[in-house]
Write a protein that holds these residues in place. Structure first.
Motif, mmCIF file in Angstrom:
data_model
loop_
_atom_site.group_PDB
_atom_site.id
_atom_site.type_symbol
_atom_site.label_atom_id
_atom_site.label_comp_id
_atom_site.label_asym_id
_atom_site.label_seq_id
_atom_site.Cartn_x
_atom_site.Cartn_y
_atom_site.Cartn_z
ATOM 1 N N GLU A 162 -4.516 2.133 3.368
ATOM 2 C CA GLU A 162 -4.007 3.499 3.572
ATOM 3 C C GLU A 162 -5.164 4.490 3.698
ATOM 4 O OE1 GLU A 162 -0.856 3.569 4.222
ATOM 5 O OE2 GLU A 162 -1.060 5.699 4.717
ATOM 6 N N LYS A 163 -6.196 4.276 2.861
ATOM 7 C CA LYS A 163 -7.389 5.143 2.894
ATOM 8 C C LYS A 163 -8.031 5.087 4.281
ATOM 9 C CE LYS A 163 -11.348 3.562 1.441
ATOM 10 N NZ LYS A 163 -12.350 2.880 0.560
ATOM 11 N N LYS A 214 -6.674 4.012 7.081
ATOM 12 C CA LYS A 214 -5.745 4.449 8.126
ATOM 13 C C LYS A 214 -5.876 5.962 8.325
ATOM 14 C CE LYS A 214 -1.637 2.670 8.460
ATOM 15 N NZ LYS A 214 -0.257 2.290 8.181
ATOM 16 N N ARG A 215 -5.867 6.692 7.205
ATOM 17 C CA ARG A 215 -5.966 8.157 7.287
ATOM 18 C C ARG A 215 -7.302 8.570 7.889
ATOM 19 N NH1 ARG A 215 -1.943 10.629 5.305
ATOM 20 N NH2 ARG A 215 -2.965 12.657 5.622
ATOM 21 N N ASN A 239 2.654 8.765 3.982
ATOM 22 C CA ASN A 239 2.263 7.417 4.422
ATOM 23 C C ASN A 239 2.474 7.251 5.914
ATOM 24 O OD1 ASN A 239 1.334 6.496 2.035
ATOM 25 N ND2 ASN A 239 3.296 5.594 1.386
ATOM 26 N N ASP A 240 1.663 6.391 6.545
ATOM 27 C CA ASP A 240 1.747 6.151 7.983
ATOM 28 C C ASP A 240 1.861 7.461 8.758
ATOM 29 O OD1 ASP A 240 3.772 4.130 10.229
ATOM 30 O OD2 ASP A 240 1.624 4.535 10.140
ATOM 31 N N ARG A 249 -3.314 -2.683 -0.026
ATOM 32 C CA ARG A 249 -2.518 -1.627 0.618
ATOM 33 C C ARG A 249 -3.159 -0.248 0.412
ATOM 34 N NH1 ARG A 249 2.036 -4.338 -1.091
ATOM 35 N NH2 ARG A 249 2.360 -2.869 -2.777
ATOM 36 N N ASP A 250 -3.668 0.012 -0.803
ATOM 37 C CA ASP A 250 -4.334 1.316 -1.049
ATOM 38 C C ASP A 250 -5.581 1.450 -0.182
ATOM 39 O OD1 ASP A 250 -3.640 1.429 -4.656
ATOM 40 O OD2 ASP A 250 -2.412 1.834 -2.856
ATOM 41 N N SER A 283 -7.736 -0.043 10.586
ATOM 42 C CA SER A 283 -6.858 1.140 10.499
ATOM 43 C C SER A 283 -5.465 0.744 10.050
ATOM 44 C CB SER A 283 -6.772 1.833 11.854
ATOM 45 O OG SER A 283 -5.823 1.176 12.662
ATOM 46 N N HIS A 284 -5.191 -0.546 10.014
ATOM 47 C CA HIS A 284 -3.930 -1.018 9.442
ATOM 48 C C HIS A 284 -4.126 -2.457 8.996
ATOM 49 C CE1 HIS A 284 0.328 -1.552 8.684
ATOM 50 N NE2 HIS A 284 0.286 -2.675 9.380
#
Ligand code: SF4
Length: 428
Positions: free
Chosen positions: A357-358, A360-361, A420-421, A353-354, A318-319
């Motif tokens: 982010e995917k 994480k959301r 983001n975040d 990073r992309d 998730s991160h």
């Protein structure tokens, strides 16, 4: 007259713990703690040297403080001092450059200085655990140092060179520290160190330490900060599910390529890593895994990098804290062939990073409709409370009369913010 002292901390939670403790010594002695951008009688900078960026940011902060005022005492401490002591000693603007194992004596050094009793830094005791319980902290959760140093010498890592060999803090001191911060009103403690999974003191290992801490009476919870995926046994996994142990691990993968893990001298394989993850997720499906990944390690081919992407995608962290490999002088990797260009490192870092982010959301969205026990960190001017739930995700909700900073609040998650975040949004 209250002397003013300002602190700046770079790097890891261990550095933050040490600053909190030193800062508390000053507050307890009647000093005033001011913001780092304010005029002060002394500036204390706790530096980081883990990457080029860590060095760069530390230098920036030192020059900022140097320009602030001629009269102020400037104390520089932390890993950059252990890495570049000679250079820092030549900087006339720095009053004291203090190594990591003398950091706990900074209050004594400065207080003596202001009383005109000049103490030479070399007279300060060397003790990596000479830190008192931090009553005052820049954080809502209390960081607890349980261990320092590391014997692993991963080929990219400067930490064993600047933090020394592994040493574990006696359990008695750890428990005393925890009981003191619970008295101060903290409700979440974070176990921190350099390689905490390797904790070992008089036969007590990391799992044993966690078990004893979970048995300390009181309404609080325990969070394990960054951990290497080795040194501890399955017993730790079985402890997750305990109401006091937060369902989150920041377990450092670094690479998803077996070949690169070998070159890094990491002490686990990708299969071992994923089986640890699966062992926990089979019992606690919404357990939160976050991680560190290094991109652009010497010799990392496109194929190796795709292995890392595949593993990160399969686990669904998730991160992901993404590091571009940076040469650390004196480490083995410095002498490895096939160092990659900044261009390639930037490209691979952007891909990770992309991907992160995917996930994480997706992970945060999966909590809509569920409850989170939020440790309230602040209530903003619009009356919204902000904090982190037990799964370590940021949550926002409209505060009510029962909502208190540094206390828990049970929140029903209703939506996920944009951007983001993204914060989870909830109601009580
Ligand atoms: S285990 Fe962690 S601290 Fe120790 S050498 Fe490896 S990366 Fe550095």
């Amino acid at each position: 007259m209250n002397r003013k002292v300002a602190f700046k901390t770079l790097g890891c939670r261990l550095n933050q713990y040490e600053t909190d403790s030193v800062m508390s010594d000053f507050v307890n002695a009647g000093y005033e703690i001011v913001d780092f951008n304010q005029p002060a009688d002394a500036y204390v900078i706790n530096t980081c040297t883990v990457t080029n960026m860590g060095d760069h940011k530390s230098r920036q902060v030192i020059s900022q403080a140097s320009r602030r005022t001629e009269d102020a005492v400037l104390v520089v401490t932390g890993c950059m001092v252990n890495n570049h002591k000679d250079k820092l000693d030549q900087n006339d603007r720095i009053t004291y450059a203090i190594e990591n194992d003398r950091k706990g004596s900074i209050f004594h050094l400065l207080d003596s200085h202001f009383k005109g009793e000049i103490v030479h830094p070399d007279e300060l005791i060397r003790d990596r655990f000479a830190f008192g319980a931090a009553e005052n902290s820049f954080h809502s959760r209390s960081l607890i140092k349980i261990q320092d140093g590391c014997n692993n010498f991963c080929t990219f890592c400067i930490v064993p060179h600047v933090r020394g060999r592994a040493e574990s803090r006696p359990y008695f001191d750890v428990e005393k520290n925890i009981r003191e911060v619970l008295e101060f009103g903290y409700r979440e403690i974070v176990l921190t160190g350099v390689n905490i999974g390797r904790y070992e003191h008089e036969g007590l290992n990391f799992e044993g330490l966690v078990e004893k801490i979970l048995n300390i009476p009181g309404d609080f919870r325990v969070r394990i900060s960054s951990i290497e995926p080795e040194g501890f046994g399955d017993k730790l996994f079985e402890m997750f599910g305990h109401p006091k142990l937060t369902p989150h691990l920041h377990m450092c993968l670094q690479s998803g390529s077996e070949k690169i893990l070998l070159k890094m001298r990491r002490q686990y394989t990708v299969d071992q890593f994923t089986s640890m993850v699966n062992k926990i997720k089979s019992r606690i499906p919404d357990f939160n895994f976050t991680t560190d990944i290094i991109v652009g390690f010497p010799g990392e081919t496109e194929e190796d990098f795709l292995d890392t992407c595949r593993v990160a995608d399969e686990i669904g962290f998730s991160h992901i804290h993404t590091f571009k490999y940076s040469v650390r002088k004196g480490t083995r990797a410095e002498r490895l062939p096939d160092h990659l260009s900044e261009k390639v490192k930037n490209e691979r870092s952007a891909v990770i990073r992309d991907l992160a982010e995917k996930h994480k959301r997706a992970y945060r969205r999966s909590f809509i409709g569920k409850e989170q026990t939020v440790l309230v960190e602040k209530i903003d001017s619009r009356g919204f409370a902000h904090g982190y739930g037990e799964h370590y995700m940021p949550v926002r909700f409209k505060a009510d009369e029962h909502t208190l900073v540094k206390n828990f609040r049970s929140v029903k998650i209703t939506s996920l913010d944009k951007g983001n975040d993204p914060e989870l949004v909830g109601k009580v």
